[in-house]
Motif scaffolding. Structure first.
Motif, PDB file in Angstrom:
ATOM      1  N   TRP A 188       1.340 -13.709 -11.395  1.00 21.29           N
ATOM      2  CA  TRP A 188       0.809 -12.808 -10.378  1.00 21.29           C
ATOM      3  C   TRP A 188       0.278 -11.516 -11.001  1.00 21.29           C
ATOM      4  O   TRP A 188      -0.686 -10.924 -10.494  1.00 21.29           O
ATOM      5  CB  TRP A 188       1.880 -12.506  -9.336  1.00 21.29           C
ATOM      6  N   ALA A 189       0.881 -11.079 -12.091  1.00 21.81           N
ATOM      7  CA  ALA A 189       0.369  -9.892 -12.791  1.00 21.81           C
ATOM      8  C   ALA A 189      -1.023 -10.161 -13.345  1.00 21.81           C
ATOM      9  O   ALA A 189      -1.920  -9.310 -13.273  1.00 21.81           O
ATOM     10  CB  ALA A 189       1.320  -9.488 -13.913  1.00 21.81           C
ATOM     11  N   ALA A 190      -1.231 -11.371 -13.897  1.00 24.74           N
ATOM     12  CA  ALA A 190      -2.549 -11.718 -14.418  1.00 24.74           C
ATOM     13  C   ALA A 190      -3.591 -11.744 -13.304  1.00 24.74           C
ATOM     14  O   ALA A 190      -4.724 -11.278 -13.483  1.00 24.74           O
ATOM     15  CB  ALA A 190      -2.494 -13.073 -15.126  1.00 24.74           C
ATOM     16  N   ILE A 191      -3.208 -12.274 -12.136  1.00 22.60           N
ATOM     17  CA  ILE A 191      -4.140 -12.283 -10.998  1.00 22.60           C
ATOM     18  C   ILE A 191      -4.471 -10.857 -10.577  1.00 22.60           C
ATOM     19  O   ILE A 191      -5.634 -10.520 -10.301  1.00 22.60           O
ATOM     20  CB  ILE A 191      -3.533 -13.071  -9.828  1.00 22.60           C
ATOM     21  N   ALA A 192      -3.450 -10.000 -10.516  1.00 23.64           N
ATOM     22  CA  ALA A 192      -3.687  -8.605 -10.134  1.00 23.64           C
ATOM     23  C   ALA A 192      -4.621  -7.915 -11.130  1.00 23.64           C
ATOM     24  O   ALA A 192      -5.539  -7.177 -10.736  1.00 23.64           O
ATOM     25  CB  ALA A 192      -2.356  -7.855 -10.045  1.00 23.64           C
ATOM     26  N   LEU A 193      -4.411  -8.156 -12.417  1.00 22.79           N
ATOM     27  CA  LEU A 193      -5.284  -7.558 -13.430  1.00 22.79           C
ATOM     28  C   LEU A 193      -6.718  -8.054 -13.291  1.00 22.79           C
ATOM     29  O   LEU A 193      -7.672  -7.287 -13.469  1.00 22.79           O
ATOM     30  CB  LEU A 193      -4.751  -7.875 -14.833  1.00 22.79           C
ATOM     31  N   ALA A 194      -6.882  -9.331 -12.987  1.00 27.15           N
ATOM     32  CA  ALA A 194      -8.221  -9.879 -12.796  1.00 27.15           C
ATOM     33  C   ALA A 194      -8.921  -9.245 -11.597  1.00 27.15           C
ATOM     34  O   ALA A 194     -10.125  -8.988 -11.623  1.00 27.15           O
ATOM     35  CB  ALA A 194      -8.149 -11.399 -12.637  1.00 27.15           C
ATOM     36  N   VAL A 195      -8.154  -8.979 -10.533  1.00 29.41           N
ATOM     37  CA  VAL A 195      -8.738  -8.420  -9.301  1.00 29.41           C
ATOM     38  C   VAL A 195      -9.132  -6.952  -9.480  1.00 29.41           C
ATOM     39  O   VAL A 195     -10.167  -6.503  -8.969  1.00 29.41           O
ATOM     40  CB  VAL A 195      -7.760  -8.595  -8.127  1.00 29.41           C
ATOM     41  N   VAL A 196      -8.317  -6.180 -10.213  1.00 31.43           N
ATOM     42  CA  VAL A 196      -8.584  -4.742 -10.313  1.00 31.43           C
ATOM     43  C   VAL A 196      -9.674  -4.419 -11.334  1.00 31.43           C
ATOM     44  O   VAL A 196     -10.121  -3.270 -11.408  1.00 31.43           O
ATOM     45  CB  VAL A 196      -7.303  -3.960 -10.689  1.00 31.43           C
TER      46      VAL A 196
ATOM     47  N   PRO B 283       2.743  -7.289 -16.416  1.00 34.14           N
ATOM     48  CA  PRO B 283       3.212  -6.734 -15.139  1.00 34.14           C
ATOM     49  C   PRO B 283       3.268  -5.210 -15.127  1.00 34.14           C
ATOM     50  O   PRO B 283       3.005  -4.585 -14.090  1.00 34.14           O
ATOM     51  CB  PRO B 283       4.619  -7.340 -14.996  1.00 34.14           C
ATOM     52  N   VAL B 284       3.593  -4.604 -16.263  1.00 32.01           N
ATOM     53  CA  VAL B 284       3.659  -3.137 -16.316  1.00 32.01           C
ATOM     54  C   VAL B 284       2.290  -2.530 -16.028  1.00 32.01           C
ATOM     55  O   VAL B 284       2.137  -1.640 -15.181  1.00 32.01           O
ATOM     56  CB  VAL B 284       4.175  -2.674 -17.693  1.00 32.01           C
ATOM     57  N   LEU B 285       1.266  -3.034 -16.741  1.00 26.73           N
ATOM     58  CA  LEU B 285      -0.078  -2.500 -16.524  1.00 26.73           C
ATOM     59  C   LEU B 285      -0.586  -2.848 -15.140  1.00 26.73           C
ATOM     60  O   LEU B 285      -1.234  -2.018 -14.474  1.00 26.73           O
ATOM     61  CB  LEU B 285      -1.032  -3.038 -17.593  1.00 26.73           C
ATOM     62  N   ALA B 286      -0.291  -4.057 -14.671  1.00 26.57           N
ATOM     63  CA  ALA B 286      -0.761  -4.468 -13.348  1.00 26.57           C
ATOM     64  C   ALA B 286      -0.204  -3.566 -12.251  1.00 26.57           C
ATOM     65  O   ALA B 286      -0.939  -3.120 -11.362  1.00 26.57           O
ATOM     66  CB  ALA B 286      -0.376  -5.922 -13.090  1.00 26.57           C
ATOM     67  N   VAL B 287       1.094  -3.288 -12.297  1.00 24.53           N
ATOM     68  CA  VAL B 287       1.701  -2.409 -11.293  1.00 24.53           C
ATOM     69  C   VAL B 287       1.079  -1.021 -11.346  1.00 24.53           C
ATOM     70  O   VAL B 287       0.741  -0.419 -10.318  1.00 24.53           O
ATOM     71  CB  VAL B 287       3.234  -2.335 -11.511  1.00 24.53           C
ATOM     72  N   GLY B 288       0.882  -0.502 -12.559  1.00 24.38           N
ATOM     73  CA  GLY B 288       0.299   0.832 -12.695  1.00 24.38           C
ATOM     74  C   GLY B 288      -1.114   0.899 -12.151  1.00 24.38           C
ATOM     75  O   GLY B 288      -1.470   1.842 -11.417  1.00 24.38           O
ATOM     76  N   LEU B 289      -1.945  -0.088 -12.463  1.00 27.46           N
ATOM     77  CA  LEU B 289      -3.333  -0.071 -11.993  1.00 27.46           C
ATOM     78  C   LEU B 289      -3.428  -0.266 -10.491  1.00 27.46           C
ATOM     79  O   LEU B 289      -4.239   0.381  -9.813  1.00 27.46           O
ATOM     80  CB  LEU B 289      -4.139  -1.149 -12.719  1.00 27.46           C
ATOM     81  N   VAL B 290      -2.600  -1.140  -9.954  1.00 28.21           N
ATOM     82  CA  VAL B 290      -2.617  -1.354  -8.505  1.00 28.21           C
ATOM     83  C   VAL B 290      -2.154  -0.100  -7.769  1.00 28.21           C
ATOM     84  O   VAL B 290      -2.752   0.311  -6.757  1.00 28.21           O
ATOM     85  CB  VAL B 290      -1.732  -2.566  -8.131  1.00 28.21           C
ATOM     86  N   LEU B 291      -1.094   0.536  -8.253  1.00 24.91           N
ATOM     87  CA  LEU B 291      -0.622   1.776  -7.621  1.00 24.91           C
ATOM     88  C   LEU B 291      -1.687   2.862  -7.691  1.00 24.91           C
ATOM     89  O   LEU B 291      -1.854   3.655  -6.747  1.00 24.91           O
ATOM     90  CB  LEU B 291       0.661   2.248  -8.300  1.00 24.91           C
ATOM     91  N   PHE B 292      -2.423   2.913  -8.801  1.00 25.00           N
ATOM     92  CA  PHE B 292      -3.498   3.904  -8.925  1.00 25.00           C
ATOM     93  C   PHE B 292      -4.552   3.678  -7.850  1.00 25.00           C
ATOM     94  O   PHE B 292      -4.986   4.629  -7.173  1.00 25.00           O
ATOM     95  CB  PHE B 292      -4.125   3.803 -10.315  1.00 25.00           C
ATOM     96  N   LEU B 293      -4.974   2.425  -7.664  1.00 23.35           N
ATOM     97  CA  LEU B 293      -5.989   2.136  -6.648  1.00 23.35           C
ATOM     98  C   LEU B 293      -5.472   2.426  -5.243  1.00 23.35           C
ATOM     99  O   LEU B 293      -6.216   2.931  -4.390  1.00 23.35           O
ATOM    100  CB  LEU B 293      -6.432   0.681  -6.753  1.00 23.35           C
ATOM    101  N   LEU B 294      -4.195   2.110  -4.996  1.00 23.98           N
ATOM    102  CA  LEU B 294      -3.631   2.385  -3.672  1.00 23.98           C
ATOM    103  C   LEU B 294      -3.491   3.884  -3.415  1.00 23.98           C
ATOM    104  O   LEU B 294      -3.460   4.317  -2.249  1.00 23.98           O
ATOM    105  CB  LEU B 294      -2.260   1.709  -3.541  1.00 23.98           C
ATOM    106  N   SER B 295      -3.416   4.676  -4.458  1.00 24.67           N
ATOM    107  CA  SER B 295      -3.281   6.130  -4.298  1.00 24.67           C
ATOM    108  C   SER B 295      -4.611   6.810  -4.001  1.00 24.67           C
ATOM    109  O   SER B 295      -4.630   7.918  -3.440  1.00 24.67           O
ATOM    110  CB  SER B 295      -2.692   6.746  -5.579  1.00 24.67           C
ATOM    111  N   LEU B 296      -5.720   6.175  -4.343  1.00 25.19           N
ATOM    112  CA  LEU B 296      -7.023   6.821  -4.188  1.00 25.19           C
ATOM    113  C   LEU B 296      -7.355   7.190  -2.744  1.00 25.19           C
ATOM    114  O   LEU B 296      -7.941   8.252  -2.508  1.00 25.19           O
ATOM    115  CB  LEU B 296      -8.117   5.927  -4.776  1.00 25.19           C
ATOM    116  N   PRO B 297      -7.023   6.358  -1.726  1.00 23.24           N
ATOM    117  CA  PRO B 297      -7.322   6.790  -0.354  1.00 23.24           C
ATOM    118  C   PRO B 297      -6.619   8.086   0.034  1.00 23.24           C
ATOM    119  O   PRO B 297      -7.094   8.807   0.933  1.00 23.24           O
ATOM    120  CB  PRO B 297      -6.816   5.616   0.498  1.00 23.24           C
ATOM    121  N   PHE B 298      -5.511   8.406  -0.597  1.00 24.75           N
ATOM    122  CA  PHE B 298      -4.766   9.619  -0.262  1.00 24.75           C
ATOM    123  C   PHE B 298      -5.198  10.814  -1.118  1.00 24.75           C
ATOM    124  O   PHE B 298      -5.217  11.946  -0.636  1.00 24.75           O
ATOM    125  CB  PHE B 298      -3.262   9.377  -0.437  1.00 24.75           C
ATOM    126  N   THR B 299      -5.538  10.555  -2.369  1.00 29.48           N
ATOM    127  CA  THR B 299      -5.942  11.667  -3.254  1.00 29.48           C
ATOM    128  C   THR B 299      -7.441  11.899  -3.245  1.00 29.48           C
ATOM    129  O   THR B 299      -7.913  13.002  -3.528  1.00 29.48           O
ATOM    130  CB  THR B 299      -5.499  11.388  -4.695  1.00 29.48           C
TER     131      THR B 299
END
Length: 575
Positions: free
Chosen positions: A283-291, A221-237
């Motif tokens: 859900w963290a595993a699913i998020a990691l698979a998607v990213v 979950p730690v890595l999943a949250v970090g990677l998802v937040l990174f992708l969500l930040s890209l449209p702004f940065t």
């Protein structure tokens, strides 16, 4: 069910593995250091040593009395393949830094092949149940790491005992530990014995494996949250910050992909009974698979941008290969999530097995000279040079001489001949004669600095074409960037020119003069003692940047200074 729960023990395994390890360690020492060295036979020695090491490791991990003939054939094949691959690649002392990836690839191919063989051995046929393959893979990793830990403890005890006996004047063990053959033999014994001991106690290893997997799963979950937040930040940065750090972007992104793969598989385990039921982990595993795929695609774009700017190099070709593998894994995992949704793991596990076969074959291919990255990169760089896409001054001659192996040296020899342009022939010949990278790198940096100098150069009293060799006579120019201000005082036909440079608002400017000899060459007249400007650095800099020719001039001045043996000493003396 994994074979650790059903196979019979082999009590002498630790002793046999330790004996094989000791013999392997001694033979490796003898091949690499013990026997007289011969440059012609070094490739064969390295290959033989690698074959012994690989087959010994395969024996410690894969040998079982059950279908022992199968295991012995596999162990022999591992040693033969590793030895032949390294011999084919030539002496390792001629490998560049990036060619060590060949060694990594051959090790990876063996590491993947081992659990596949172990699963087939347990089944007694060419069947590869995912539960067996996955369990053997994790077990091998745990045993390998634990064996090195065991070896470390053995060496600590050996040094402790050596120091203890040395206190009473018995220095036999202390002297032995200073001998390389003893080190190598003891290391082989410790690794073999440790692996054999752990393999014989598979239930303990199974417990260690579950602990490792559980710890990794909690981190998902730690890595999943970090990677998802990174992708969500890209449209702004935007992606511009990533391109600004192109050299580090791809390795970091690929590291995230590998981490996501490991942690996602730690959560889903090797079967439904091993899969975590805790919702945050699922859900963290699913998020990691998607990213996986977005990160792999960003890495691909980053690598492609670098290749588009500067062409192929062996480093970029390796990066392109790794990125391609990451994209394939990303596609497979995304398809598994789309097809299975919350039950995506049932589709991901077969994909893992199929990808393992493909990755094993690819890694073995990349370990051989058939993956001629040096040759491909050399051809691309030379084509860019000849097509004028890169100038001789901006071309990386040091990479061709020291990073591209024999194809690079061969290309330099070809470029040093006619009918190539003189600028190319001269630089290629100079690169061939250079014994050290620093020699070429310093010259390349100097050329880049001179190009920057010409970009910012202001010629006074009026812009005019400069004689050939005038700017080169000023010697090396260090640390040039866009903040520098350069003013050249020169009139057509004069035999003297002065270059003034201001590096920053608070830096004192400096001036350097050159004169023209009777033969037309420009040289520096000799060292002079510098003096400090009486004006503020900022005011001087502004005058250099925008001042009129009347504000910037060369004057004859009278000075008082100490001379010793006809040479000026110290600062100018006050009147």
């Amino acid at each position: 069910m994994h074979d650790r729960d059903q196979r019979e023990g082999w009590p002498i395994r630790p002793w046999v593995a330790a004996a094989f390890g000791a013999l392997a360690g001694f033979l490796i020492w003898a091949l690499m250091d013990g026997l007289p060295r011969s440059p012609d036979g070094m490739a064969l020695r390295v290959a033989a040593a690698a074959a012994i090491a690989a087959s010994t490791a395969a024996f410690a991990l894969c040998y079982e009395p059950l279908r022992a003939r199968w295991a012995l054939i596999f162990i022999a094949m591992v040693g033969l393949v590793v030895g032949l691959v390294l011999y084919w690649n030539g002496p390792t002392d001629k490998w560049g830094d990036l060619e060590t990836w060949r060694g990594v690839c051959v090790a990876l191919s063996v590491a993947i092949a081992a659990p596949l063989f172990q699963a087939a051995r347990d089944q007694g046929a060419r069947r590869f149940p995912y539960v067996e393959v996955h369990a053997h893979a994790w077990t091998n990793v745990v045993i390998w790491c634990a064996a090195w830990l065991f070896a470390g403890i053995v060496f600590i005890l050996a040094f402790l005992l050596a120091a203890l006996f040395d206190l009473i004047g018995i220095d036999l063990l202390k002297e032995a530990l200073q001998k390389q053959w003893f080190w190598s033999t003891l290391l082989g014994t410790a690794l073999g014995g440790g692996a054999g001991l752990l393999r014989e106690r598979d239930r303990i290893v199974g417990l260690l494996e579950r602990v490792v997997v559980s710890v990794l799963a909690v981190l998902a979950p730690v890595l999943a949250v970090g990677l998802v937040l990174f992708l969500l930040s890209l449209p702004f940065t935007g992606l511009t910050p990533l391109w600004a750090a192109t050299r580090s972007t791809t390795p970091i992104l690929l590291g995230c992909v590998i981490g996501a793969l490991v942690l996602a598989n730690a959560v889903i385990g090797h079967g439904e009974d091993q899969e975590s039921r805790f919702p945050p982990l699922r859900w963290a595993a699913i998020a990691l698979a998607v990213v996986l795929l977005p990160f792999a695609l960003i890495a691909a774009v980053s690598t492609g941008a670098r290749i588009g700017q500067y062409g192929f190099t062996p480093e970029r070709l390796w990066a392109l290969t790794f990125v391609t593998v990451a994209v394939v894994y990303g596609v497979a995992y995304l398809v598994a999530v789309v097809r299975g949704r919350e039950r995506w793991a049932g589709f991901a596990r077969p994909s893992n097995l199929h990808l393992a076969f493909g990755l094993c074959g690819l890694a073995l291919f990349l370990a051989t000279p058939l993956a001629a990255f040096n040759l491909l990169a050399t051809r691309d760089q030379v084509a860019r040079l000849k097509a004028g896409r890169v100038t001789p001054a901006a071309f990386s001659w040091s990479a061709l001489a020291f990073d591209f192996g024999e194809p690079g040296r061969a290309a330099l020899r070809e470029l040093a001949k006619a009918p190539n342009p003189p600028a190319i022939r001269e630089r290629a010949a100079k690169a061939l004669k250079s014994e050290y990278r620093a020699d070429i790198a310093a010259d390349e940096q100097d050329q880049a600095n001179r190009a920057m100098l010409r970009k910012h150069l202001r010629i006074l009293p009026a812009p005019v074409p400069l004689p050939e060799g005038l700017l080169d006579a000023f010697g090396r120019v260090y640390g040039v960037d866009d903040r520098d201000v350069f003013v050249l005082l020169y009139r057509p036909g004069e035999d003297r020119a002065v270059l003034i440079r201001s590096q920053c608002e608070t830096c004192q400017p400096n001036a350097e003069a050159v004169v023209r000899r009777a033969d037309g060459t420009w040289v520096q007249p000799g060292n002079v003692t510098p003096t400090q400007s009486q004006d503020s650095p900022a005011a001087t800099r502004e005058a250099l940047r925008t001042g009129t020719p009347e504000q910037i001039e060369v004057r004859e001045v009278k000075r008082r200074q100490v001379f010793v043996n006809g040479k000026p000493v110290g600062d100018l003396l006050a009147e």
